[in-house]
Scaffold this motif. Structure first.
Motif, mmCIF file in Angstrom:
data_model
loop_
_atom_site.group_PDB
_atom_site.id
_atom_site.type_symbol
_atom_site.label_atom_id
_atom_site.label_comp_id
_atom_site.label_asym_id
_atom_site.label_seq_id
_atom_site.Cartn_x
_atom_site.Cartn_y
_atom_site.Cartn_z
ATOM 1 N N LEU A 1 0.824 -1.206 0.000
ATOM 2 C CA LEU A 1 0.000 0.000 0.000
ATOM 3 C C LEU A 1 0.859 1.258 0.000
ATOM 4 N N ASP A 2 1.968 1.256 0.712
ATOM 5 C CA ASP A 2 2.813 2.448 0.733
ATOM 6 C C ASP A 2 3.395 2.744 -0.642
ATOM 7 N N LEU A 3 3.698 1.689 -1.429
ATOM 8 C CA LEU A 3 4.205 1.896 -2.779
ATOM 9 C C LEU A 3 3.095 2.448 -3.681
ATOM 10 N N VAL A 4 1.874 1.974 -3.487
ATOM 11 C CA VAL A 4 0.740 2.504 -4.245
ATOM 12 C C VAL A 4 0.578 3.995 -3.985
ATOM 13 N N HIS A 5 0.653 4.400 -2.712
ATOM 14 C CA HIS A 5 0.498 5.818 -2.377
ATOM 15 C C HIS A 5 1.630 6.656 -2.976
ATOM 16 N N ARG A 6 2.852 6.132 -2.964
ATOM 17 C CA ARG A 6 3.970 6.856 -3.573
ATOM 18 C C ARG A 6 3.752 7.009 -5.075
ATOM 19 N N PHE A 7 3.267 5.960 -5.704
ATOM 20 C CA PHE A 7 2.978 6.014 -7.142
ATOM 21 C C PHE A 7 1.920 7.074 -7.436
ATOM 22 N N GLN A 8 0.848 7.071 -6.671
ATOM 23 C CA GLN A 8 -0.252 8.000 -6.935
ATOM 24 C C GLN A 8 0.143 9.447 -6.682
ATOM 25 N N GLN A 9 1.043 9.676 -5.748
ATOM 26 C CA GLN A 9 1.535 11.033 -5.524
ATOM 27 C C GLN A 9 2.454 11.486 -6.657
ATOM 28 N N ALA B 1 0.141 -16.742 -16.858
ATOM 29 C CA ALA B 1 0.663 -15.524 -16.233
ATOM 30 C C ALA B 1 -0.321 -14.826 -15.311
ATOM 31 N N ASP B 2 -1.518 -14.478 -15.783
ATOM 32 C CA ASP B 2 -2.410 -13.635 -14.983
ATOM 33 C C ASP B 2 -3.809 -14.226 -14.913
ATOM 34 N N ALA B 3 -4.392 -14.177 -13.712
ATOM 35 C CA ALA B 3 -5.739 -14.717 -13.501
ATOM 36 C C ALA B 3 -6.701 -13.680 -12.951
ATOM 37 N N THR B 4 -6.200 -12.695 -12.198
ATOM 38 C CA THR B 4 -7.060 -11.659 -11.638
ATOM 39 C C THR B 4 -6.413 -10.296 -11.851
ATOM 40 N N CYS B 5 -7.235 -9.247 -11.753
ATOM 41 C CA CYS B 5 -6.747 -7.885 -11.955
ATOM 42 C C CYS B 5 -7.484 -6.930 -11.035
ATOM 43 N N TYR B 6 -6.755 -5.934 -10.545
ATOM 44 C CA TYR B 6 -7.349 -4.886 -9.713
ATOM 45 C C TYR B 6 -6.719 -3.558 -10.101
ATOM 46 N N GLU B 7 -7.552 -2.589 -10.471
ATOM 47 C CA GLU B 7 -7.051 -1.247 -10.767
ATOM 48 C C GLU B 7 -7.150 -0.397 -9.513
ATOM 49 N N LEU B 8 -6.021 0.149 -9.089
ATOM 50 C CA LEU B 8 -5.963 0.918 -7.853
ATOM 51 C C LEU B 8 -6.643 2.262 -8.031
ATOM 52 N N GLN C 1 -6.335 7.347 -3.769
ATOM 53 C CA GLN C 1 -6.459 7.253 -2.312
ATOM 54 C C GLN C 1 -6.891 5.863 -1.865
ATOM 55 N N ALA C 2 -6.344 4.846 -2.502
ATOM 56 C CA ALA C 2 -6.677 3.464 -2.146
ATOM 57 C C ALA C 2 -6.343 3.185 -0.688
ATOM 58 N N GLU C 3 -7.194 2.422 -0.025
ATOM 59 C CA GLU C 3 -6.997 2.070 1.374
ATOM 60 C C GLU C 3 -6.460 0.659 1.553
ATOM 61 N N ARG C 4 -6.489 -0.154 0.509
ATOM 62 C CA ARG C 4 -5.928 -1.496 0.568
ATOM 63 C C ARG C 4 -5.604 -1.948 -0.848
ATOM 64 N N VAL C 5 -4.721 -2.935 -0.946
ATOM 65 C CA VAL C 5 -4.333 -3.475 -2.240
ATOM 66 C C VAL C 5 -4.936 -4.870 -2.373
ATOM 67 N N LEU C 6 -5.851 -5.029 -3.318
ATOM 68 C CA LEU C 6 -6.498 -6.308 -3.563
ATOM 69 C C LEU C 6 -5.916 -6.957 -4.817
ATOM 70 N N ILE C 7 -6.175 -8.261 -4.983
ATOM 71 C CA ILE C 7 -5.798 -8.897 -6.249
ATOM 72 C C ILE C 7 -6.949 -8.844 -7.232
ATOM 73 N N GLY C 8 -8.127 -8.377 -6.790
ATOM 74 C CA GLY C 8 -9.206 -8.053 -7.696
ATOM 75 C C GLY C 8 -10.111 -9.211 -8.053
ATOM 76 N N ARG C 9 -10.569 -9.187 -9.290
ATOM 77 C CA ARG C 9 -11.532 -10.171 -9.793
ATOM 78 C C ARG C 9 -10.929 -10.938 -10.965
ATOM 79 N N PRO C 10 -11.515 -12.081 -11.309
ATOM 80 C CA PRO C 10 -10.971 -12.853 -12.434
ATOM 81 C C PRO C 10 -11.032 -12.057 -13.740
#
Length: 236
Positions: free
Chosen positions: A122-130, A148-155, A158-167
């Protein structure tokens, strides 16, 4: 990726094309986009980096391995060629953020950042968004066993958590207990992946294939197969 299993995986062209088609549909290329190929060819992300853009007629820049390992020349190359989307592990994203105080100005064309291969904090996400408020950050989860990839989540901002998202398209996710029964929302369970992206097994390792490539646990007579990841997750 999921666990430290051997990566001599038997897959299909159909599995890879399913992943390509999902990305082309959900995040289509613009006419003037540029992509970069920088991942070693023995890692599954290289398949998307090479063929994802080329099969859509999008320009591809080949990045030497020595350049990827040196942040400033790597940033120079991305800026020079106006690269518009990049696949990278979170640890490389952190290095780039730490190497350039004004990343948005230096890479104004790079609007799609696609992270996979490691946990995204989450801290890396916040740094990216800033640093890159005009860019999109995707968190993808998967492994070689599922193309390679099964799920996706677009941040979101001001995301409060990092999810792996949906299929992604034509993939399925089950969370099961030790008896392979569905767990309720909020209860941890083991992650099983099914759908078009599931490989046929491990090359010349029938014992390992039998252990983790299983019949669909909820519809055992359907002929469908699931990959037992060994990872724990829970539905939000």
């Amino acid at each position: 990726g999921s666990t430290g299993k051997p990566k001599g995986v038997l897959g299909t062209h159909r599995a890879s094309l399913n992943r390509f088609h999902w990305m082309w549909t959900q995040y289509p290329f613009a006419a003037d986009e540029v992509c970069a190929q920088k991942t070693t060819l023995n890692f599954v992300d290289a398949v998307w980096e090479i063929f994802g853009p080329l099969l859509q007629g999008v320009r591809l820049v080949l990045v030497p391995e020595t350049t990827v390992k040196d942040p400033q020349p790597f940033l120079d190359l991305l800026a020079q060629h106006r690269v518009s989307r990049l696949v990278l592990v979170p640890s490389l994203l952190r290095v780039l953020l730490e190497s350039e105080p004004n990343l948005q100005a230096r890479l104004p064309h790079l609007r799609h950042w696609i992270c996979s291969g490691e946990a995204l904090s989450l801290d890396l996400v916040h740094r990216f968004q800033q640093a890159l408020p005009e860019s999109r950050l995707l968190n993808l989860y998967g492994s070689s066993e599922v193309a390679a990839d099964a799920t996706c989540y677009e941040l979101a901002p001001q995301a409060e958590r990092v999810l792996i998202g949906r299929p992604i398209a034509n993939m399925r996710v089950y969370l099961l207990d030790q008896q392979r029964r569905l767990v309720p929302v909020g209860v941890p369970g083991e992650l099983y992946l099914g759908g078009e992206g599931v490989a046929r097994g491990y090359h010349q390792r029938p014992d390992l294939t039998e252990a983790v490539f299983l019949e669909d646990p909820l519809t055992p007579d359907s002929g469908l197969r699931f990959f037992k990841t060994g990872d724990l997750a829970r539905w939000m």
